[in-house]
Design a protein around this motif. Sequence first.
Motif, mmCIF file in Angstrom:
data_model
loop_
_atom_site.group_PDB
_atom_site.id
_atom_site.type_symbol
_atom_site.label_atom_id
_atom_site.label_comp_id
_atom_site.label_asym_id
_atom_site.label_seq_id
_atom_site.Cartn_x
_atom_site.Cartn_y
_atom_site.Cartn_z
ATOM 1 N N ARG A 135 6.285 12.129 -1.842
ATOM 2 C CA ARG A 135 7.374 11.272 -1.146
ATOM 3 C C ARG A 135 8.703 12.195 -0.889
ATOM 4 O O ARG A 135 9.765 11.800 -1.049
ATOM 5 C CB ARG A 135 7.783 10.118 -2.122
ATOM 6 C CG ARG A 135 6.678 9.164 -2.293
ATOM 7 C CD ARG A 135 7.227 7.911 -2.979
ATOM 8 N NE ARG A 135 7.985 7.102 -2.149
ATOM 9 C CZ ARG A 135 8.380 6.052 -2.444
ATOM 10 N NH1 ARG A 135 8.180 5.263 -3.515
ATOM 11 N NH2 ARG A 135 9.108 5.320 -1.635
ATOM 12 N N LEU A 195 6.446 -0.807 -0.097
ATOM 13 C CA LEU A 195 5.621 -0.678 0.647
ATOM 14 C C LEU A 195 5.053 -1.773 1.378
ATOM 15 O O LEU A 195 5.091 -2.960 0.856
ATOM 16 C CB LEU A 195 4.397 -0.142 -0.227
ATOM 17 C CG LEU A 195 3.135 0.416 0.657
ATOM 18 C CD1 LEU A 195 3.404 1.581 1.544
ATOM 19 C CD2 LEU A 195 1.957 0.895 -0.275
ATOM 20 N N HIS A 196 4.918 -1.684 2.571
ATOM 21 C CA HIS A 196 4.291 -2.712 3.602
ATOM 22 C C HIS A 196 5.629 -3.661 3.756
ATOM 23 O O HIS A 196 5.208 -4.841 4.529
ATOM 24 C CB HIS A 196 3.068 -3.321 2.994
ATOM 25 C CG HIS A 196 1.840 -2.478 2.966
ATOM 26 N ND1 HIS A 196 1.519 -1.677 3.958
ATOM 27 C CD2 HIS A 196 0.998 -1.997 1.907
ATOM 28 C CE1 HIS A 196 0.512 -1.057 3.608
ATOM 29 N NE2 HIS A 196 0.138 -1.106 2.156
ATOM 30 N N ARG A 212 10.672 -0.370 8.118
ATOM 31 C CA ARG A 212 9.268 -0.807 7.758
ATOM 32 C C ARG A 212 8.695 0.349 7.107
ATOM 33 O O ARG A 212 8.836 1.473 7.706
ATOM 34 C CB ARG A 212 8.393 -1.327 8.824
ATOM 35 C CG ARG A 212 7.055 -1.486 8.242
ATOM 36 C CD ARG A 212 6.070 -2.093 9.456
ATOM 37 N NE ARG A 212 4.792 -2.446 8.910
ATOM 38 C CZ ARG A 212 3.807 -1.519 8.876
ATOM 39 N NH1 ARG A 212 3.997 -0.326 9.289
ATOM 40 N NH2 ARG A 212 2.687 -1.919 8.571
ATOM 41 N N ARG A 213 8.079 0.029 5.901
ATOM 42 C CA ARG A 213 7.504 1.168 5.229
ATOM 43 C C ARG A 213 5.902 1.046 5.224
ATOM 44 O O ARG A 213 5.599 -0.224 4.841
ATOM 45 C CB ARG A 213 7.897 1.405 3.669
ATOM 46 C CG ARG A 213 7.287 2.515 2.901
ATOM 47 C CD ARG A 213 7.709 2.651 1.245
ATOM 48 N NE ARG A 213 8.990 2.800 1.491
ATOM 49 C CZ ARG A 213 9.532 4.046 1.232
ATOM 50 N NH1 ARG A 213 8.453 5.006 1.394
ATOM 51 N NH2 ARG A 213 10.834 4.462 1.109
ATOM 52 N N GLY A 214 5.145 2.125 5.757
ATOM 53 C CA GLY A 214 3.710 1.751 5.511
ATOM 54 C C GLY A 214 3.155 3.014 5.047
ATOM 55 O O GLY A 214 3.988 4.048 4.535
ATOM 56 N N GLN A 215 1.983 3.153 5.217
ATOM 57 C CA GLN A 215 1.032 4.361 4.334
ATOM 58 C C GLN A 215 -0.178 4.671 5.345
ATOM 59 O O GLN A 215 -0.554 3.784 6.050
ATOM 60 C CB GLN A 215 0.765 4.140 3.025
ATOM 61 C CG GLN A 215 -0.576 3.154 2.839
ATOM 62 C CD GLN A 215 -0.874 3.018 1.177
ATOM 63 O OE1 GLN A 215 -0.200 3.516 0.584
ATOM 64 N NE2 GLN A 215 -1.863 2.284 1.271
ATOM 65 N N HIS A 224 3.549 8.228 2.800
ATOM 66 C CA HIS A 224 4.090 6.913 3.266
ATOM 67 C C HIS A 224 4.925 7.379 4.505
ATOM 68 O O HIS A 224 5.254 8.879 4.635
ATOM 69 C CB HIS A 224 5.316 6.494 2.145
ATOM 70 C CG HIS A 224 4.588 5.734 0.895
ATOM 71 N ND1 HIS A 224 5.306 5.015 0.201
ATOM 72 C CD2 HIS A 224 3.414 5.806 0.572
ATOM 73 C CE1 HIS A 224 4.631 4.502 -0.745
ATOM 74 N NE2 HIS A 224 3.233 4.631 -0.462
#
Length: 490
Positions: A135, A195-196, A212-215, A224
């Motif tokens: 991260r 997340l998401h 927005r946090r995604g992976q 991420h």
Amino acid sequence: MPLPPTLRTRFTAYLLALHLPLFGCATLLLPARPALFVGAEAALAASLALGWLLLRRALEPLGYTRRFHELLQDQQYAGRLAAPGMRELDDLVGMFNAMLDALHRERLALGEQQGFLDRLLEATPGAVLVFDFDRRISLLNAGAAALLGLAQPLGRPLSHWADEGSGDGDFDGAFDARARERSRDLARQLDALPLHASLLLTDTGGRRYRARRGQFFDRGFARHFLLVEELTAELEDSERATYERLIRVLAHEVNNTVAATGSVLDSLLYYRGQLARQDGDDFATAIVAARRRNASLGEFIDRFTHVVKMPALALRAAALGDVVDDILWLNRETCQRRGIALGWGRRDAAAPMALDVQLVEQALLNIVKNAIEAVEARRAALAHAEAAQMHDAAPAPQDFIRVELAHDDADGGRRMRLSVIDSGGQLGAVPVRRLFTPFFSTKKGGQGIGLMFVREVLNRHGCTYSLAPGADGETRFDIWFPADERTRHR
């Protein structure tokens, strides 16, 4: 530990172990039959040579496999293996070359896609941050660099800047103290984003963002990424359109009602002469009070209507300092009567800029008027507190409203910053994003129209602005006028 013998060594040892005893046996023929001895030795030598040749041919695919491995290791996918002219080896070499050709095409496609992705990230107006497995920031585009202003971000987590202990050296040198605090607050919110999750965030300057946090998966492990898009202008436009529709409907209904009610009240006054004198006076007083309240309701709606029906800008070159001088002159007597020091704190020379002088004057009048009311509210609160304590308190410092016109050092002095600073300190814990919305006011009985009007005027002139608590209990209203004197006509 010794390495095991290779396959070539084993085959060679086998050939030698097979032929050397036969050579030894052939020497027994030498005394009795020399000619047969020579023939036997020649046959054994030919057999050994043939075995060695067959061994080389049998192990030749291993050489091609090694060269293929070297090409893969050096990532020379454009290279090709030469066909030896043997059917079996030609098939193997053809298979290797087909694999190299497929890898070459795939690498070209990936390179083109990576180049397109890099250009897309740079062209994206929103902020994009990509993190490694721990991260830590591994990539950010120009939008993210401009938004957060992080110094040397690669290899560091967002929590490094979210920490209150992060120093000035951790931010871009163009970021002043207020911009660094805004960036630190936004980094703190982004670092805590689940997340998401897709949330609407607001920084300390009142600007709003969708984050927005995604992976995605890289080599089997999750990494991420963050997408941040500023929505301040879009939300303000949407709010403005909604308020316009609402106020127009209200104005239509209220004005019709006020007009009809006013007409009826005027007609009722004709009946005053039909009543006894005392009853007539009471009747007239009630009617006049109702007419006054009716007129106040109409004026209340008109004030909102003037905001949403603001005329187009009438721009002309004007000196901003002279405009401020007029505002200070208009409020000089009022502030003197109330013991408020009003004047310039700093005034840099500024070239004339394109302004709608009337709208700018009205906006600045609202700002100074709010500052005077904030100072008065603070005095009233202090007087109430002193009365409650029933003892003499230390004399309070003189209240003031200070105006500054200065070149903004953060952008090399290209923009002019106009600041109105007062000692009222009435913002307290008020959410910054609510200050410029209609129907919200920090004043008792306020309608929230003034700051809405100010916001509209400043937006039309292309200005950025900030209303926030300052040092030592002050309140600062900072306005940055565009460097190229262009405006946004809305």
